[in-house]
Motif scaffolding. Structure first.
Motif, PDB file in Angstrom:
ATOM      1  N   TRP A  86     -12.089 -21.288   2.311  1.00  0.00           N
ATOM      2  CA  TRP A  86     -12.549 -20.005   1.754  1.00  0.00           C
ATOM      3  C   TRP A  86     -11.769 -19.728   0.481  1.00  0.00           C
ATOM      4  CZ3 TRP A  86      -9.878 -15.055   1.804  1.00  0.00           C
ATOM      5  CH2 TRP A  86     -10.688 -13.982   1.425  1.00  0.00           C
ATOM      6  N   CYS A  91     -14.885 -14.931  -3.455  1.00  0.00           N
ATOM      7  CA  CYS A  91     -15.542 -14.063  -2.479  1.00  0.00           C
ATOM      8  C   CYS A  91     -15.641 -12.646  -3.038  1.00  0.00           C
ATOM      9  CB  CYS A  91     -14.767 -14.053  -1.180  1.00  0.00           C
ATOM     10  SG  CYS A  91     -15.454 -12.948   0.040  1.00  0.00           S
ATOM     11  N   THR A  92     -16.830 -12.064  -2.924  1.00  0.00           N
ATOM     12  CA  THR A  92     -17.017 -10.706  -3.411  1.00  0.00           C
ATOM     13  C   THR A  92     -16.982  -9.691  -2.296  1.00  0.00           C
ATOM     14  OG1 THR A  92     -19.369 -10.921  -3.151  1.00  0.00           O
ATOM     15  CG2 THR A  92     -18.465 -11.502  -5.287  1.00  0.00           C
ATOM     16  N   GLY A  93     -16.874 -10.188  -1.082  1.00  0.00           N
ATOM     17  CA  GLY A  93     -16.886  -9.265   0.040  1.00  0.00           C
ATOM     18  C   GLY A  93     -18.267  -8.743   0.350  1.00  0.00           C
ATOM     19  N   CYS A  94     -19.279  -9.515   0.049  1.00  0.00           N
ATOM     20  CA  CYS A  94     -20.644  -9.049   0.271  1.00  0.00           C
ATOM     21  C   CYS A  94     -21.020  -9.070   1.740  1.00  0.00           C
ATOM     22  CB  CYS A  94     -21.631  -9.895  -0.509  1.00  0.00           C
ATOM     23  SG  CYS A  94     -21.761 -11.563   0.118  1.00  0.00           S
ATOM     24  N   ALA A  95     -20.288  -9.819   2.540  1.00  0.00           N
ATOM     25  CA  ALA A  95     -20.492  -9.871   3.995  1.00  0.00           C
ATOM     26  C   ALA A  95     -21.823 -10.475   4.405  1.00  0.00           C
ATOM     27  CB  ALA A  95     -20.305  -8.518   4.642  1.00  0.00           C
ATOM     28  N   SER A  96     -22.422 -11.246   3.519  1.00  0.00           N
ATOM     29  CA  SER A  96     -23.629 -11.963   3.934  1.00  0.00           C
ATOM     30  C   SER A  96     -23.310 -12.905   5.080  1.00  0.00           C
ATOM     31  CB  SER A  96     -24.172 -12.809   2.780  1.00  0.00           C
ATOM     32  OG  SER A  96     -24.518 -12.005   1.722  1.00  0.00           O
ATOM     33  N   CYS A  97     -22.168 -13.537   4.984  1.00  0.00           N
ATOM     34  CA  CYS A  97     -21.803 -14.503   6.014  1.00  0.00           C
ATOM     35  C   CYS A  97     -21.731 -13.818   7.367  1.00  0.00           C
ATOM     36  CB  CYS A  97     -20.486 -15.166   5.669  1.00  0.00           C
ATOM     37  SG  CYS A  97     -19.206 -14.030   5.172  1.00  0.00           S
ATOM     38  N   ILE A 108     -15.464  -8.499   8.556  1.00  0.00           N
ATOM     39  CA  ILE A 108     -15.019  -8.299   7.183  1.00  0.00           C
ATOM     40  C   ILE A 108     -14.807  -6.808   6.949  1.00  0.00           C
ATOM     41  CG2 ILE A 108     -15.639  -8.530   4.751  1.00  0.00           C
ATOM     42  CD1 ILE A 108     -17.149 -10.994   5.430  1.00  0.00           C
ATOM     43  N   CYS A 145     -23.680 -17.772   2.149  1.00  0.00           N
ATOM     44  CA  CYS A 145     -22.775 -17.269   1.130  1.00  0.00           C
ATOM     45  C   CYS A 145     -23.369 -17.483  -0.259  1.00  0.00           C
ATOM     46  CB  CYS A 145     -21.435 -17.964   1.228  1.00  0.00           C
ATOM     47  SG  CYS A 145     -20.282 -17.385  -0.012  1.00  0.00           S
ATOM     48  N   PRO A 146     -23.659 -16.405  -0.967  1.00  0.00           N
ATOM     49  CA  PRO A 146     -24.336 -16.575  -2.259  1.00  0.00           C
ATOM     50  C   PRO A 146     -23.390 -16.984  -3.386  1.00  0.00           C
ATOM     51  CG  PRO A 146     -24.131 -14.264  -1.718  1.00  0.00           C
ATOM     52  CD  PRO A 146     -23.476 -15.005  -0.617  1.00  0.00           C
ATOM     53  N   TYR A 147     -22.102 -16.870  -3.137  1.00  0.00           N
ATOM     54  CA  TYR A 147     -21.158 -17.131  -4.230  1.00  0.00           C
ATOM     55  C   TYR A 147     -20.341 -18.388  -4.010  1.00  0.00           C
ATOM     56  CZ  TYR A 147     -22.486 -12.398  -5.194  1.00  0.00           C
ATOM     57  OH  TYR A 147     -23.216 -11.288  -5.435  1.00  0.00           O
ATOM     58  N   LEU A 150     -17.428 -19.540   0.734  1.00  0.00           N
ATOM     59  CA  LEU A 150     -17.099 -20.029   2.073  1.00  0.00           C
ATOM     60  C   LEU A 150     -17.705 -21.417   2.253  1.00  0.00           C
ATOM     61  CD1 LEU A 150     -15.729 -19.032   4.664  1.00  0.00           C
ATOM     62  CD2 LEU A 150     -17.966 -18.330   5.463  1.00  0.00           C
TER      63      LEU A 150
HETATM   64  S1  SF4 Z   1     -20.908 -14.405   2.048  1.00  0.00           S
HETATM   65 FE1  SF4 Z   1     -19.426 -15.436   0.760  1.00  0.00          FE
HETATM   66  S2  SF4 Z   1     -18.992 -13.972  -0.860  1.00  0.00           S
HETATM   67 FE2  SF4 Z   1     -19.968 -12.796   0.776  1.00  0.00          FE
HETATM   68  S3  SF4 Z   1     -18.274 -12.071   2.018  1.00  0.00           S
HETATM   69 FE3  SF4 Z   1     -18.902 -13.988   2.937  1.00  0.00          FE
HETATM   70  S4  SF4 Z   1     -17.577 -15.486   1.953  1.00  0.00           S
HETATM   71 FE4  SF4 Z   1     -17.445 -13.647   0.723  1.00  0.00          FE
END
Ligand code: SF4
Ligand code: SF4
Lengths: 226, 367, 402
Positions: A86, A91-97, A108, A145-147, A150
């Motif tokens: 990771w 990581c933007t903290g978008c919490a998609s994961c 998160i 994860c869009p960025y 992870l």
């Molecule tokens: S999906 Fe990726 S960018 Fe978004 S919170 Fe999870 S690890 Fe971070």
């Protein structure tokens, strides 16, 4: 009939006994017993010279007492392993994961960071817990994860004594060796990055990204003209 | 003097060396002879169908891996086909070929395991089992190349496959595919002619074609009775209608026929894979399907010919991102219908063999 | 009658004489006991340790047959594995089921082990090393080994477990049946050698009896593998059917004892087969007889392992049918054949020359093949040809429904 089949079967098993190519277990991990010839070959000498120069070692090897550390069996670089890689700066903290995980085992907690978020900056990650004791390594979180922050890891030796130790938190994630698997990361494939390389090269956060961050003017062009 | 005897009831399982998981048979024996069998299952029940109702369509793929864990690719395929039918997604051609290759590889690996365990049940001390596992291992290596996991693959997605196979996949596939027939020859010379195997399996646990159809049995057990019925032919899915393959059938429907049909099916699978390697076109491997599929209201049923039989998913959608209802037609479970009829009257050793030849996987029976 | 020779380097007679010489005269009468205990001590220890080595050998070889490595971590080539096993067994909890018949449950392991040890007493290990030269050696072997039937039944009955009971019942039926072909198979050897003493049998084998009477050898080895419950006749344990058969309820060192008896059996069988059929200690000259003996024993043991690694097991009724319909008849044919041949080829002094032994073996091989074919035809399932598969018309059901 007449026992011919029985004898044929005996032939098959003895063939498997004798031919070394039919060995099933070839890897002994973490160490491997080695014979005198193998030992000499490891030292880069011919067996005779080796036996003369180091008779003690040779004798021990002949008795099957010498074991050398062995490389673990090679997984494919796409192997979905433990110890998620990771990158906190991606990581933007978008919490998609967390949302995509079928088991809901990613937790998160974010807080707004000091810098203004409008300029593409990010949330500060306070908590990022993955309970790998319940994780099934399906990789959906990585897919989501869009960025490209992870990634699946490449290890499999994360045994602990209690379940609580299996929850990896944000510090452990940051400290973990960055050896992302190639799984669902074609950019790593195109770089020919192999996480299982014996020299253990780590992938930097530059290596893992899929695309350049668009410049400010580009962004304005795309978003401003809508 | 007449000795008074009485039948004895024995619980075979759930922890027993040859129940292939946590299956329990409550058997009434008269000495060695089986008088009555009552199968008891549910020890591995995980509520897959109910869980599916609270998962999105993609997340359910991970659940299907855990049904028949010896051939998770077939489960993936069946589920994915059902969702594609439901949501009206069309997978690109390349994806279809790759999925067929995966399903056939899964069939080989599952049949290898079935054969090995059948021999283990017959009492061969693990040797054929280890030989089968040795080859199965190479197939699992291929799966690892494709998707990074060996058993719980989660490789297919509605609308294609997750990732294009890596470059080193195709040569490896060709090599293994070319090696496999020789390996089957070796396995057959170890097993098929063996007089002890013949004595133990021929005319044991025979089931007639009518009975098999009435019990709704499918897969190798049905084909061993001589009914040439295969979903790949009867209702072609994916690109099976373009492929040339035979459907092996048995003559009598006994344990030995089931073994033979499995071996021949593996040979046919090798043939299919060879054709697929030649025909696979270039192109996209995944259709542009959204992650959160919102299927229109309606229902769909898709079945594939899994290694154990007709493996079907029936999905009902109410327009949400997760299905309203998901019903799995698990072949192992349905093949157990005729178990009692097959077992009664045979000896204890045969009980184990017949049960082994049915090749049930408890992950699928209990769901 | 044969006179009882006591000429070995390791036999009871010389040990007793040794102790008589060493001890003061007043203690002379104890010499017998001391000698007996010394000998027993040596035999038991040597046998137990050989068995330990044999368990390692079996696991290594089986592992290699199956493409595995087998135990290799602990000691040279994993040879200390038996010690690790022993420690594991000793530190386990010793459990006796509540409803078990304690006497028979506890006694069974001992009864299983001691006949196997007793057999060792009469086996000639070398030209001049044997423990006791009994003039009815082979009879002793047959008698003593049949005790294990009782042990297995005691174990199965005593554990009050249905699996153990089934295993024991099968075991008793099978062991009792196979005593018959085993004894009959040996009769051929006895006729040829004209003696019941093991060492005389060895001396008589100018041509190994394996070559002279293949039928007898086959019968004996089949019966012996049934007696010690090895594949293809391992009905007593049948791990895929009965869990572990008669020893299901055993744990700790009691299981260890059963295990010991079980693993000693192939070794002892190997020794008996070597003595009876492979000309025991005889071989080419520079190599001493003891080495020949050990080598041949391990060859037999390896062959048994090879079979174990390859063949599945027969069903219980097939095993019984094989004993009574197949082996019994074959043994009778063998006895008749040998008797007639001995009567024909015997010279006036009752000796059979080496040349006639070779002629006999030629005849016997031909007849052996004939008998095997005949028995296979009688016993084998009648219609071996399968009908060619015909697609059933029922398959079209689907098409019609459309
Ligand atoms: S999906 Fe990726 S960018 Fe978004 S919170 Fe999870 S690890 Fe971070
Ligand atoms: S790998 Fe699967 S189960 Fe594990 S955290 Fe990611 S999505 Fe959840």
């Amino acid at each position: 009939m007449y026992g011919v089949g029985l004898i044929k079967g005996l032939g098959v098993t003895i063939k498997n006994l004798i031919l070394p190519g039919r060995q099933f277990t070839i890897h002994q991990y973490p160490d491997r017993k080695i014979g005198p010839i193998g030992l000499a070959r490891m030292e880069g000498k011919n067996p005779l010279a080796f036996a003369l120069s180091r008779p003690g070692e040779t004798l021990k090897a002949m008795m099957g007492l010498v074991s050398v550390p062995d490389k673990r069996q090679d997984q494919h670089p796409r192997f979905r392993g433990e110890e998620f890689s990771w990158y906190d700066n991606r990581c933007t903290g978008c919490a998609s994961c967390a949302k995509y995980c079928p088991l809901g085992i990613i937790k998160i907690v974010t807080s707004p960071s000091e810098t203004a978020m409008q300029e593409g900056d990010k949330y500060a990650i306070d908590v990022f817990d993955i309970d790998i004791g319940r994780c099934m390594f399906c990789g959906l979180c990585v897919e989501a994860c869009p960025y490209d922050a992870l990634h699946m890891g490449s290890g499999f030796e994360e045994g602990t004594y209690t379940r609580a130790e299996l929850v990896i938190n944000v510090d452990m994630l940051k400290a973990a060796p960055k050896k992302p698997s190639q799984w669902f990361r074609p950019q790593l494939t195109s770089q020919n990055y192999n996480p299982l390389d014996s020299d253990g090269k780590e992938a930097s956060s530059q290596d893992v990204h899929r695309h350049e961050k668009p410049s400010q003017s580009d962004q304005e062009k795309t978003w401003g003209q809508r | 003097m007449a000795v008074k005897t009485e039948p004895v009831t024995i619980n075979l399982g759930p922890q027993h060396p040859s129940t292939h998981g946590v299956f329990r048979l409550r058997v009434k024996f008269d000495g060695e002879v089986v008088l009555d069998v009552e199968p008891v299952f549910g020890y591995l029940h995980r509520g897959t169908e109910k869980l599916a109702e609270s998962r999105t369509y993609v997340q359910i793929v991970t659940l299907t891996d855990r049904l028949d864990y010896t051939a998770s690719m077939s489960n993936n395929l069946s589920y994915v086909l059902a969702v594609e039918k439901l949501a009206g997604i069309e997978a690109p051609e390349r994806a279809q070929y790759i999925r067929v290759i995966c399903a056939e590889l899964a069939r080989i690996s599952s049949h290898l395991m079935a054969t090995g365990f059948l021999l283990n049940d017959l009492g061969a001390f693990a040797t054929p089992l280890m030989y089968c596992f040795r080859e199965r291992e190479r197939i699992l290596d291929l799966f690892e190349m494709l998707c990074g996991a060996r058993i719980t693959v989660s490789y297919m997605r509605p609308g294609g496959v997750l990732q294009d196979p890596p470059d080193d996949f195709w040569p490896a596939l060709t090599r293994i595919n070319d090696d496999l027939p020789q390996y089957f020859d070796e396995l057959e010379s170890l097993i098929t002619g063996n007089e002890i195997v013949l004595a133990r399996t021929r005319d044991v646990g025979t089931i007639s074609a009518e009975h098999a159809i009435n019990a709704s049995i499918s897969g190798p057990i049905l084909r061993a009775t001589g009914v040439q019925w295969d979903v790949r032919r009867a209702d072609p899915y994916e690109i099976y209608d373009r492929l040339d393959f035979d459907i092996p059938i048995g003559a009598v429907g006994d344990t030995f026929d089931r073994y033979l049909v499995r071996i021949q099916e593996m040979r046919e699978s090798v043939k299919i894979i060879r054709q697929c390697i030649e025909q696979t076109p270039d192109g996209p491997y995944r259709a542009d399907a959204p992650w959160f599929i919102r299927a229109p209201e309606g229902d769909a049923y898709a079945a594939v010919e899994g290694p154990k039989g007709e493996l079907g998913f029936y999905m009902v959608s109410d327009g949400d991102i997760s299905p309203y209802r998901c019903k799995i037609r698990a072949p192992s479970f349905i093949n157990l219908t005729a178990l009692t009829d097959m077992l009664v009257g045979w000896k204890m050793g045969d009980l184990i063999t017949i049960f082994g030849s049915l090749d049930v996987v408890l992950g699928e029976v209990d769901r | 009658m044969h006179e009882i020779q006591t000429a070995g380097i390791l036999d009871f007679g010389s040990l007793e004489r040794f102790f008589q010489r060493v001890l003061p005269d007043s203690l002379d009468r104890f010499a017998f006991f001391i000698a007996a205990f010394t000998l027993a001590f040596i035999v038991i220890n040597v046998m137990v340790q050989t068995t330990a080595v044999y368990t390692w050998f079996e696991r290594r070889v089986l592992g290699r047959f199956q493409g595995r490595l087998g135990p290799n971590r602990w000691g040279p080539f994993g040879m200390l594995q038996p010690i690790a096993d022993l420690i594991k067994l000793m530190t386990k909890e010793d459990m006796v089921p509540k409803i078990a018949d304690r006497w028979s449950f506890n006694l069974a392991p001992i009864i299983l082990v001691f006949p196997t040890l007793l057999v060792v007493a009469v086996i000639p290990f070398g030209p001049d090393s044997f423990l006791g030269r009994l003039n009815i050696g082979i009879l002793f072997v047959l008698g003593v080994t049949s005790v294990n039937t009782i042990a297995i039944f005691m174990a199965g009955w005593g554990s009050a477990n249905k699996y153990a009971m089934l295993g024991a019942m099968r075991g008793v039926a099978m062991l009792v049946s196979y005593e018959v072909p085993m004894a009959l198979g040996v009769v051929g050897v006895l006729i040829l050698s004209g003696s019941l003493a093991m060492s005389d049998i060895v001396i008589q084998q100018n041509v190994p009896f394996l070559i002279v009477q293949p039928l007898g050898f086959l019968i004996f080895i089949a019966a012996a593998s049934a007696e010690m419950s090895r594949t293809p006749f391992d009905q007593i344990e049948a791990e895929s059917e009965l869990g572990s058969g008669y020893n299901t309820e055993y744990s700790s060192m009691k299981f260890g004892m059963l295990f010991l008896g079980e693993f000693m059996a192939p070794l002892v069988t190997g020794m008996i087969v070597t003595t009876l059929f492979l000309s025991g200690t005889r071989g080419f000259d520079p190599i001493p007889g003891q080495v020949w003996f050990v080598g041949k024993t391990f060859a037999v043991v390896f062959a048994l392992l090879w079979v174990r690694a390859t063949w599945p097991r027969l069903r219980v009724d097939q095993i019984m049918a094989f004993a009574w319909k197949g082996l019994f008849g074959m043994a009778l044919v063998n006895i008749f054949l040998i008797a007639v041949e001995v009567a024909v080829f015997q010279d006036d002094a009752g000796k059979i020359s080496t040349n006639s032994l070779w002629i006999m073996s030629a005849i016997n091989w031909a007849i052996a093949i004939g008998v095997i074919v005949a028995v296979a035809n009688i016993l084998g399932q009648p219609n071996l040809e399968r009908p060619t598969p015909v697609p059933s018309p029922l398959a079209n059901m689907y098409a019609e429904a459309d």
